[in-house]
Write a protein that holds these residues in place. Structure first.
Motif, PDB file in Angstrom:
ATOM      1  N   GLY A 195       0.813  -1.202   0.000  1.00 23.23           N
ATOM      2  CA  GLY A 195       0.000   0.000   0.000  1.00 23.23           C
ATOM      3  C   GLY A 195       0.853   1.262   0.000  1.00 23.23           C
ATOM      4  O   GLY A 195       0.545   2.236  -0.698  1.00 23.23           O
ATOM      5  N   VAL A 196       1.933   1.240   0.800  1.00 24.04           N
ATOM      6  CA  VAL A 196       2.813   2.412   0.867  1.00 24.04           C
ATOM      7  C   VAL A 196       3.498   2.638  -0.476  1.00 24.04           C
ATOM      8  O   VAL A 196       3.610   3.776  -0.953  1.00 24.04           O
ATOM      9  N   VAL A 197       3.935   1.550  -1.110  1.00 24.17           N
ATOM     10  CA  VAL A 197       4.607   1.667  -2.408  1.00 24.17           C
ATOM     11  C   VAL A 197       3.643   2.223  -3.454  1.00 24.17           C
ATOM     12  O   VAL A 197       3.986   3.123  -4.228  1.00 24.17           O
ATOM     13  N   ILE A 198       2.419   1.721  -3.466  1.00 23.73           N
ATOM     14  CA  ILE A 198       1.427   2.192  -4.438  1.00 23.73           C
ATOM     15  C   ILE A 198       1.064   3.641  -4.166  1.00 23.73           C
ATOM     16  O   ILE A 198       0.953   4.453  -5.098  1.00 23.73           O
ATOM     17  N   LEU A 199       0.906   4.013  -2.917  1.00 20.85           N
ATOM     18  CA  LEU A 199       0.598   5.403  -2.573  1.00 20.85           C
ATOM     19  C   LEU A 199       1.749   6.332  -2.945  1.00 20.85           C
ATOM     20  O   LEU A 199       1.526   7.421  -3.501  1.00 20.85           O
ATOM     21  N   THR A 200       2.990   5.915  -2.691  1.00 18.77           N
ATOM     22  CA  THR A 200       4.154   6.720  -3.081  1.00 18.77           C
ATOM     23  C   THR A 200       4.212   6.889  -4.592  1.00 18.77           C
ATOM     24  O   THR A 200       4.461   7.985  -5.097  1.00 18.77           O
ATOM     25  N   HIS A 201       3.937   5.813  -5.308  1.00 17.08           N
ATOM     26  CA  HIS A 201       3.916   5.889  -6.769  1.00 17.08           C
ATOM     27  C   HIS A 201       2.829   6.854  -7.239  1.00 17.08           C
ATOM     28  O   HIS A 201       3.061   7.662  -8.152  1.00 17.08           O
ATOM     29  N   ALA A 202       1.668   6.789  -6.648  1.00 18.90           N
ATOM     30  CA  ALA A 202       0.570   7.683  -7.034  1.00 18.90           C
ATOM     31  C   ALA A 202       0.936   9.143  -6.787  1.00 18.90           C
ATOM     32  O   ALA A 202       0.627  10.021  -7.609  1.00 18.90           O
ATOM     33  N   VAL A 203       1.598   9.419  -5.672  1.00 21.08           N
ATOM     34  CA  VAL A 203       2.009  10.799  -5.375  1.00 21.08           C
ATOM     35  C   VAL A 203       2.994  11.300  -6.421  1.00 21.08           C
ATOM     36  O   VAL A 203       2.890  12.441  -6.905  1.00 21.08           O
ATOM     37  N   PHE A 204       3.935  10.471  -6.813  1.00 19.59           N
ATOM     38  CA  PHE A 204       4.920  10.913  -7.802  1.00 19.59           C
ATOM     39  C   PHE A 204       4.322  11.027  -9.199  1.00 19.59           C
ATOM     40  O   PHE A 204       4.723  11.881  -9.969  1.00 19.59           O
ATOM     41  N   VAL A 205       3.361  10.194  -9.520  1.00 17.90           N
ATOM     42  CA  VAL A 205       2.678  10.352 -10.810  1.00 17.90           C
ATOM     43  C   VAL A 205       1.924  11.673 -10.823  1.00 17.90           C
ATOM     44  O   VAL A 205       1.953  12.418 -11.808  1.00 17.90           O
ATOM     45  N   PHE A 206       1.262  11.986  -9.720  1.00 19.20           N
ATOM     46  CA  PHE A 206       0.553  13.266  -9.619  1.00 19.20           C
ATOM     47  C   PHE A 206       1.530  14.431  -9.733  1.00 19.20           C
ATOM     48  O   PHE A 206       1.299  15.386 -10.485  1.00 19.20           O
ATOM     49  N   ALA A 207       2.653  14.352  -9.011  1.00 13.57           N
ATOM     50  CA  ALA A 207       3.654  15.425  -9.061  1.00 13.57           C
ATOM     51  C   ALA A 207       4.240  15.566 -10.457  1.00 13.57           C
ATOM     52  O   ALA A 207       4.475  16.678 -10.931  1.00 13.57           O
ATOM     53  N   GLU A 208       4.454  14.445 -11.110  1.00 10.64           N
ATOM     54  CA  GLU A 208       5.025  14.487 -12.459  1.00 10.64           C
ATOM     55  C   GLU A 208       4.066  15.138 -13.439  1.00 10.64           C
ATOM     56  O   GLU A 208       4.459  15.971 -14.250  1.00 10.64           O
ATOM     57  N   ARG A 209       2.816  14.783 -13.361  1.00  7.85           N
ATOM     58  CA  ARG A 209       1.851  15.288 -14.348  1.00  7.85           C
ATOM     59  C   ARG A 209       1.473  16.735 -14.121  1.00  7.85           C
ATOM     60  O   ARG A 209       1.239  17.462 -15.076  1.00  7.85           O
ATOM     61  N   PHE A 210       1.394  17.172 -12.891  1.00  8.24           N
ATOM     62  CA  PHE A 210       0.906  18.520 -12.634  1.00  8.24           C
ATOM     63  C   PHE A 210       2.009  19.476 -12.200  1.00  8.24           C
ATOM     64  O   PHE A 210       2.240  20.494 -12.846  1.00  8.24           O
ATOM     65  N   GLY A 211       2.701  19.143 -11.135  1.00 11.52           N
ATOM     66  CA  GLY A 211       3.724  20.042 -10.614  1.00 11.52           C
ATOM     67  C   GLY A 211       4.925  20.198 -11.528  1.00 11.52           C
ATOM     68  O   GLY A 211       5.396  21.307 -11.774  1.00 11.52           O
ATOM     69  N   ALA A 212       5.419  19.092 -12.054  1.00 10.54           N
ATOM     70  CA  ALA A 212       6.614  19.150 -12.892  1.00 10.54           C
ATOM     71  C   ALA A 212       6.330  19.825 -14.220  1.00 10.54           C
ATOM     72  O   ALA A 212       7.193  20.496 -14.773  1.00 10.54           O
ATOM     73  N   ARG A 213       5.143  19.670 -14.742  1.00 10.14           N
ATOM     74  CA  ARG A 213       4.808  20.335 -15.997  1.00 10.14           C
ATOM     75  C   ARG A 213       4.846  21.850 -15.816  1.00 10.14           C
ATOM     76  O   ARG A 213       5.372  22.572 -16.645  1.00 10.14           O
ATOM     77  N   TYR A 214       4.297  22.322 -14.710  1.00  8.09           N
ATOM     78  CA  TYR A 214       4.343  23.761 -14.442  1.00  8.09           C
ATOM     79  C   TYR A 214       5.783  24.231 -14.251  1.00  8.09           C
ATOM     80  O   TYR A 214       6.195  25.234 -14.815  1.00  8.09           O
ATOM     81  N   LEU A 215       6.546  23.471 -13.480  1.00  6.47           N
ATOM     82  CA  LEU A 215       7.943  23.823 -13.252  1.00  6.47           C
ATOM     83  C   LEU A 215       8.730  23.790 -14.556  1.00  6.47           C
ATOM     84  O   LEU A 215       9.527  24.691 -14.847  1.00  6.47           O
ATOM     85  N   GLY A 216       8.493  22.773 -15.365  1.00  7.63           N
ATOM     86  CA  GLY A 216       9.180  22.667 -16.651  1.00  7.63           C
ATOM     87  C   GLY A 216       8.829  23.814 -17.586  1.00  7.63           C
ATOM     88  O   GLY A 216       9.699  24.369 -18.256  1.00  7.63           O
ATOM     89  N   GLU A 217       7.563  24.176 -17.638  1.00  7.66           N
ATOM     90  CA  GLU A 217       7.154  25.299 -18.490  1.00  7.66           C
ATOM     91  C   GLU A 217       7.761  26.601 -18.012  1.00  7.66           C
ATOM     92  O   GLU A 217       8.171  27.440 -18.814  1.00  7.66           O
TER      93      GLU A 217
END
Length: 170
Positions: free
Chosen positions: A1-23
């Motif tokens: 569960g912890v691994v899946i939750l950590t993965h979900a957090v990083f997928v969220f960060a990659e799709r939303f936060g990193a895109r803004y930072l990259g732009e």
């Protein structure tokens, strides 16, 4: 569960936060590169065509954006997930975990060697793409002379020949 939750957090960060930072970073780099190109002496444009500089400009901005979005965020997420999985595996089977952990440097070395070879080929490919863009730019800038001398067919053949070489290199 912890691994899946950590993965979900990083997928969220990659799709939303990193895109803004990259732009944001890409915008800053684009502005800096454009300011440098505008202020460059005219001799620079004599040595390299505008098409090559534009292609390089676009490639550099895109590479920086990809570094931030894919490189940093995805790498951090992958490292945390691998560490969590190894910790979980260590509690279940210590000897298997030791074998996996000891083989990681070998795999990392192979990946680094492969990336080094791909980097040199990528530079050659970017050069070929730049020359293709420069060819198209020069022909379109001289379209009047191409039409006056009825050279459409020979110019198309030259472009097709260069495009085939570029495709083989890619």
């Amino acid at each position: 569960g912890v691994v899946i939750l950590t993965h979900a957090v990083f997928v969220f960060a990659e799709r939303f936060g990193a895109r803004y930072l990259g732009e944001t970073m890409a915008r800053q780099i684009r502005e800096s590169l454009f300011a440098a190109l505008i202020e460059a002496p005219l001799g620079v444009f004599d040595r390299k065509s505008v098409g090559k500089l534009l292609s390089r400009f676009a490639g550099d901005a895109r590479a920086i954006q990809r570094l931030v979005t894919i490189g940093i965020v995805r790498w951090a997420g992958d490292i945390l997930l691998i560490a969590a999985i190894l910790a979980l595996l260590a509690t279940l089977h210590a000897r298997l975990t030791l074998v996996l952990a000891s083989s990681a440097p070998i795999a990392l070395g192979a990946v680094l060697l492969f990336n080094r070879r791909l980097r040199t080929r990528g530079k050659k490919l970017r050069g070929a793409q730049s020359s293709m863009l420069a060819f198209v730019t020069s022909r379109l800038q001289g379209i009047l002379s191409v039409k006056v001398w009825n050279r459409q067919a020979s110019e198309k053949n030259a472009l097709n020949k260069t495009a085939r070489k570029l495709l083989r290199r890619a």
